[in-house]
Design an enzyme around this catalytic site. Sequence first.
Site, PDB file in Angstrom:
ATOM      1  CG  ASN A   1      -1.835   1.170   1.318  1.00  0.00           C
ATOM      2  OD1 ASN A   1      -1.881   2.020   0.433  1.00  0.00           O
ATOM      3  ND2 ASN A   1      -2.597   1.237   2.403  1.00  0.00           N
TER       4      ASN A   1
ATOM      5  CG  HIS B   1      -5.017   1.457  10.178  1.00  0.00           C
ATOM      6  ND1 HIS B   1      -4.877   2.380   9.145  1.00  0.00           N
ATOM      7  CD2 HIS B   1      -6.098   1.853  10.892  1.00  0.00           C
ATOM      8  CE1 HIS B   1      -5.838   3.294   9.251  1.00  0.00           C
ATOM      9  NE2 HIS B   1      -6.577   2.997  10.308  1.00  0.00           N
TER      10      HIS B   1
ATOM     11  CD  GLU C   1      -9.205   4.140  12.101  1.00  0.00           C
ATOM     12  OE1 GLU C   1      -9.744   3.008  11.939  1.00  0.00           O
ATOM     13  OE2 GLU C   1      -8.577   4.729  11.215  1.00  0.00           O
TER      14      GLU C   1
END
Length: 184
Positions: free
Chosen positions: A141, A150, A176
């Site tokens: 990536n 992730h 997150e």
Amino acid sequence: MDSNGKYEQQVVWAVVPTDIGPLMLAATREGLVNVVFHATDAVRDKALDRLASRLGTAPVEAPGSPLLAEAIRQVEAYFAGRRRDFELPLDWSLISGFNREVLRELASGVPCGTVVGYGELAGRVGQPGAAQAVGVAMGSNPLPVVVPCHRVVESGGGIGGFGGGLETKRQLLALEGVLPEPLF
């Protein structure tokens, strides 16, 4: 324009301090083209040499460039907890084929606060037996954090691998709300 009337590729870059260490962002006229973890001088210089050879032009440091300004704003907002996902034009020229297909699905189909298994992501792009190939795509990536590799984890509950290091992956997932914040 060059002498043939074609627009020369312009690549600009800047290093942004974040909670997971310095990130190098690079952009072309098409959009954000590269995000590099742990962008110390040595790592940054190696990444810039790679970009120059892949894109055919030497990247120029330009933190005030309009091509980078919005990306820098969104990265800073993300790490400050004010932004959950990125809305940026992306230049996919550093990746192709299956890897690009998988990363595009990841970018559009796995929102902040969620995770997906390698096998499930393989199934979403019509290759249900390609979990290992999805892992390779994650490792290649060119736009980590913005294209959220992730968020891809092992189906058995393991965190899986990560090019930026497992501690960085844990920090991003904690930011997150997927994992608890570390106690110390």
